[in-house]
Scaffold this motif. Sequence first.
Motif, PDB file in Angstrom:
ATOM      1  N   ASP A  86      33.193  38.064  42.160  1.00 53.14           N
ATOM      2  CA  ASP A  86      34.038  36.868  42.182  1.00 53.14           C
ATOM      3  C   ASP A  86      35.458  37.206  42.646  1.00 53.14           C
ATOM      4  N   HIS A  87      36.076  36.242  43.280  1.00 56.26           N
ATOM      5  CA  HIS A  87      37.512  36.299  43.539  1.00 56.26           C
ATOM      6  C   HIS A  87      38.105  34.978  43.071  1.00 56.26           C
ATOM      7  N   ASN A  88      39.426  34.893  43.138  1.00 54.52           N
ATOM      8  CA  ASN A  88      40.004  33.560  43.041  1.00 54.52           C
ATOM      9  C   ASN A  88      41.121  33.462  44.059  1.00 54.52           C
ATOM     10  N   PHE A 104      43.151  37.903  40.890  1.00 54.57           N
ATOM     11  CA  PHE A 104      42.722  39.071  40.127  1.00 54.57           C
ATOM     12  C   PHE A 104      43.701  40.160  40.565  1.00 54.57           C
ATOM     13  N   CYS A 127      44.336  36.635  46.131  1.00 53.59           N
ATOM     14  CA  CYS A 127      43.431  36.608  44.995  1.00 53.59           C
ATOM     15  C   CYS A 127      44.280  36.893  43.760  1.00 53.59           C
ATOM     16  N   HIS A 154      43.090  43.129  42.540  1.00 54.87           N
ATOM     17  CA  HIS A 154      42.714  42.885  43.929  1.00 54.87           C
ATOM     18  C   HIS A 154      43.949  42.662  44.806  1.00 54.87           C
ATOM     19  N   MET A 198      44.792  42.336  48.679  1.00 52.86           N
ATOM     20  CA  MET A 198      44.108  41.062  48.928  1.00 52.86           C
ATOM     21  C   MET A 198      45.107  39.911  48.842  1.00 52.86           C
TER      22      MET A 198
HETATM   23 CU    CU Z   1      39.691  39.129  44.201  1.00 53.64          CU
END
Ligand code: CU
Length: 488
Positions: free
Chosen positions: A414-416, A472, A470, A475, A480
């Motif tokens: 998963d990412h957000n 997270f 992202c 990340h 990211m």
């Molecule tokens: Cu991520």
Amino acid sequence: MKRRHFLTIGGAAAGSAVLFPVTRGILADAEEPVPHPHGHSHLSSQQGASLSTAGVRVDRFAATMPLLPVLRPVSSTVDTDVYRQDIKPADVEIMPGLSTPALTYGGSFVGPTIRATSGRRVLITYRNTTTDPVNVHLHGGHVAAQHDGYPMDVIEPGGTRTYEYLNQQPGATLWYHDHGHHLEATHVYHGLHGFYVIDDPREQSLRLPDGQYDVPIMLRDALFESTGELFGDGDPAERTTFLANGKPVPHFQVAARKYRFRLLNAANERIFRLGLDGADLVQISTDGGLLPAPLHRSELVLSSGERADVVVDFARYPVGTQLVLADTTGGPVLRFDVVRTAADTSRVPDRLRPLPALPPATVTREVTLGFGADSTGYPQGQVNGRPFDPNRVDFQVRHGTTEIWHVVNNDPIDHNFHLHMTQFRVLDRGGDPALPQDAGRKDTIIVPAGRSVRVQATFAGFLGKYVYHCHFLEHSSLGMMAQLEIVP
Ligand code: CU
Ligand code: C2O
Ligand code: CU
């Protein structure tokens, strides 16, 4: 560079292996981290009366969830409140009887809440007494680029910096946290996080629960050494101790009446799926403020950085009732104990505020979040195949334009997705229709493994460079993240 603890996940394509980092940091000059000295088993927190991480035992619900301190202005004028606070190392007590070295706003592990008012300006001067460069980002704030906490725009050790927040946006539950590039994950993990609530005088006539019945609750996770130190170098999934307002799985005494809880997921990398023993969670807001109408929820899903305000009516329960807020996989987070009756003139009206559609979009963009590898094979966070580069503008956006962004996650994890400077509307979730709560404005949204979302936003009010990434934080720290530039 650190090279440790890689989790190898078979790539979907051509049997190739993709490396996903489970380490936190990527600092060229970082020392090899000390190996974690304690085996910690994944004790199911559903069992037993206490939980254990790294040898630290905590009696579940023994701690009291504190109300967070509210920062007082050092001065106020007719249209501005002026604040001052230090960013400083401090030893704090999180686990009972243990001292935890933390990085703090003003000395408290969860920074003081700043209560701003819609339309009133806030000036906050921070002094950095840590040994790291830091900065402050107002997450969810509609803020000029030079005050946004751009990742390269830092306060050096010993330095001070004043941020200006105009608060020209509706009432909302925002938060502030560190955003120095490559360091945000470790800094936030160690305590550089706090609430920033915008109160909106236009919302007073709604008579939602307020005052002592309006309670910000920061949820996050952590892993503790038996010495009390926070361990942040491992797999985020091992951070199995849940903290509510900085205390491990505490209890909170409530009156048998309605409360507004402002829930924030401040964990670096976690998706909370929360239920309250089947109680009705009346969601009244999303990241960007009130929904058009309340939603009755039995489960709330919040990924890192997301917020939701919910009203819970404890008048439905006799004094003596205990209700446990729990994550569906990680177990209990916080217990509410109904201990007394109280008068209640608050309400949740059927309509909260109109939220007209955004203007039609004239630009559509693709944003792919994912892990790749750098030239040495080290995992690299990427957006559209490239790691963050402050010298590269990824998207140029004309001021005043409304755009649709298609955010794609092709990874098996998963990412957000978080966008600075504006709030977006969710159009759909990977071909699935938008959810009821997507009627609200958001700045952060989960993008599950192999899925996508489409969001629409208007970019107006300020020019300059803003990042999207992202949330997270392990990340984004690994790259990211990308940037847009709003141009005239
Ligand atoms: Cu991520
Ligand atoms: Cu919560 Cu870019 O940040
Ligand atoms: Cu943000």
